[in-house]
Write a protein that holds these residues in place. Structure first.
Motif, PDB file in Angstrom:
ATOM      1  N   MET A  57      46.835  92.322  24.331  1.00 23.21           N
ATOM      2  CA  MET A  57      46.867  90.403  24.623  1.00 23.21           C
ATOM      3  C   MET A  57      48.875  90.401  24.210  1.00 23.21           C
ATOM      4  N   SER A  58      48.617  90.469  23.393  1.00 24.17           N
ATOM      5  CA  SER A  58      50.617  90.802  23.375  1.00 24.17           C
ATOM      6  C   SER A  58      51.015  91.877  23.987  1.00 24.17           C
ATOM      7  N   ILE A  59      50.482  92.956  24.243  1.00 26.55           N
ATOM      8  CA  ILE A  59      50.888  94.259  25.120  1.00 26.55           C
ATOM      9  C   ILE A  59      51.412  93.313  26.588  1.00 26.55           C
ATOM     10  N   LEU A  60      50.255  92.822  26.745  1.00 31.31           N
ATOM     11  CA  LEU A  60      50.296  92.011  28.561  1.00 31.31           C
ATOM     12  C   LEU A  60      51.285  91.047  27.984  1.00 31.31           C
ATOM     13  N   ALA A  61      51.235  90.051  27.007  1.00 34.08           N
ATOM     14  CA  ALA A  61      53.507  89.128  27.164  1.00 34.08           C
ATOM     15  C   ALA A  61      54.089  89.765  27.364  1.00 34.08           C
ATOM     16  N   VAL A  99      59.025  91.741  32.613  1.00 35.67           N
ATOM     17  CA  VAL A  99      59.673  91.356  34.361  1.00 35.67           C
ATOM     18  C   VAL A  99      60.563  89.954  34.694  1.00 35.67           C
ATOM     19  N   ALA A 100      59.838  89.064  34.183  1.00 32.48           N
ATOM     20  CA  ALA A 100      60.792  87.850  33.833  1.00 32.48           C
ATOM     21  C   ALA A 100      62.277  88.154  34.246  1.00 32.48           C
ATOM     22  N   PHE A 101      62.572  88.838  32.670  1.00 35.62           N
ATOM     23  CA  PHE A 101      64.070  89.437  31.990  1.00 35.62           C
ATOM     24  C   PHE A 101      65.256  89.351  33.094  1.00 35.62           C
ATOM     25  N   VAL A 102      64.122  90.812  33.750  1.00 35.78           N
ATOM     26  CA  VAL A 102      64.702  92.027  34.730  1.00 35.78           C
ATOM     27  C   VAL A 102      65.332  91.332  35.817  1.00 35.78           C
ATOM     28  N   ASN A 103      63.894  90.650  36.410  1.00 42.15           N
ATOM     29  CA  ASN A 103      64.393  89.965  37.786  1.00 42.15           C
ATOM     30  C   ASN A 103      65.223  88.474  37.488  1.00 42.15           C
ATOM     31  N   LEU A 104      65.686  87.569  35.900  1.00 47.61           N
ATOM     32  CA  LEU A 104      66.808  86.931  35.938  1.00 47.61           C
ATOM     33  C   LEU A 104      68.082  87.520  35.906  1.00 47.61           C
ATOM     34  N   SER A 105      68.167  88.639  35.603  1.00 48.41           N
ATOM     35  CA  SER A 105      69.246  89.400  35.101  1.00 48.41           C
ATOM     36  C   SER A 105      69.808  90.402  36.697  1.00 48.41           C
ATOM     37  N   PRO A 134      60.450  82.586  26.687  1.00 49.94           N
ATOM     38  CA  PRO A 134      59.164  83.818  27.041  1.00 49.94           C
ATOM     39  C   PRO A 134      59.292  83.692  25.058  1.00 49.94           C
ATOM     40  N   LYS A 135      60.527  84.128  24.755  1.00 47.95           N
ATOM     41  CA  LYS A 135      60.085  84.448  22.603  1.00 47.95           C
ATOM     42  C   LYS A 135      59.835  83.067  21.648  1.00 47.95           C
ATOM     43  N   TYR A 136      59.843  82.236  22.026  1.00 48.10           N
ATOM     44  CA  TYR A 136      58.666  81.840  21.444  1.00 48.10           C
ATOM     45  C   TYR A 136      57.535  81.551  21.290  1.00 48.10           C
ATOM     46  N   GLY A 162      52.613  82.248  31.176  1.00 46.75           N
ATOM     47  CA  GLY A 162      52.529  81.108  32.543  1.00 46.75           C
ATOM     48  C   GLY A 162      54.265  80.741  32.134  1.00 46.75           C
ATOM     49  N   VAL A 163      55.119  80.924  31.094  1.00 48.10           N
ATOM     50  CA  VAL A 163      56.570  80.870  31.129  1.00 48.10           C
ATOM     51  C   VAL A 163      57.647  81.879  31.438  1.00 48.10           C
TER      52      VAL A 163
END
Length: 258
Positions: free
Chosen positions: A155-159, A165-171, A208-210, A236-237
């Motif tokens: 689950m840690s790896i999945l998160a 994925v969210a970060f690279v799309n934000l960039s 996400p880091k939180y 979800g975040v």
């Protein structure tokens, strides 16, 4: 389909894409440290049984992610994929031929996401192979692959993967608003800025880091329902960020480039 082929060709022929595989040095250094130094004895590991290979794999990926290694490499790749092309006017070579300009953004998102996943798969495979070859039972670390804590580690790896994925799309979408160097600096600053943001009430829930830290801080690794709950909150975040930046990116494309 031709656009997808062109974008893949450009992405997989970029120097920075191949430089991203320098991340494969992390599992090599980690495995060496676990086997040939006193690093295992310095780890505060109070769980039943030794440290399994899968636990070490999850720890290794988490360490690389928390330091921002993947984030730095992929902020550069994302910036060069879109910001640089817009800045240099390269996109004008195929913009007039596109029936849907937003298709270009969707295609770039697809390609950069799959290239990130490719890097992560290579990282995981490298870590597994190296750890499997080097690790021997010594009371602290063990050669067994899975243990009772593997669900928590998975689950840690999945998160972590969803956050990346969210970060690279934000960039990538930031490249629609800023020049190349600015995009890289802002992307990296946003990642490290989460350290500050994670301590601010209300705002921290959007970081996400939180949520990743909440997973890390969980004491009962066999409380599967709690592990799943925290993981889903983190995912979800990350999905929310992905959806929002995609929407903003498409609106920007329609407004300024159509």
């Amino acid at each position: 389909m031709r656009l997808l082929k062109v974008e893949r060709y450009k992405n997989y022929h970029r120097t920075e894409f191949y430089l991203s595989f320098l991340t494969l040095l992390v599992p090599l250094i980690f495995a060496y440290s676990m086997v040939y130094t006193d690093m295992p004895s310095q780890i505060e590991y109070h769980k039943v049984g030794g440290i399994s290979i899968f636990t070490m794999l999850s720890t290794c990926l988490g360490m690389a992610s928390s330091m921002g290694i993947f984030h730095i490499f992929y902020s550069v790749i994302a910036a060069n994929s879109l910001a640089y092309e817009l800045e240099s006017g390269y996109y004008m070579m195929y913009f007039p031929k596109l029936q849907s300009k937003t298709k270009l953004l969707r295609t770039k998102q697809r390609v950069i996401t799959e290239s990130l996943l490719l890097t992560l798969v290579a990282f995981i495979v490298m870590a597994v192979v190296i750890l499997k070859l080097l690790v021997k039972d010594d009371g602290i670390i063990t050669s067994k692959f899975f243990d009772q804590y593997s669900f928590y580690m998975a689950m840690s790896i999945l998160a972590i993967i969803f956050e990346l994925v969210a970060f690279v799309n934000l960039s990538l979408v930031l490249g629609l608003f800023f020049r190349t160097l600015q995009t890289i600096i802002i992307s990296v600053a946003l990642f490290y800025g989460q350290i500050l943001g994670s301590s601010i009430p209300i705002i921290k829930y959007l970081m996400p880091k939180y949520h990743l830290q909440n997973i890390l801080d969980l004491n009962d690794w066999t409380n599967y329902s709690q592990v799943l709950k925290i993981t889903l909150a983190s995912i979800g975040v990350s999905l929310l960020i992905f959806i929002v930046v995609t929407y903003i990116g498409h609106k920007k494309m329609k407004k300024d480039y159509i």
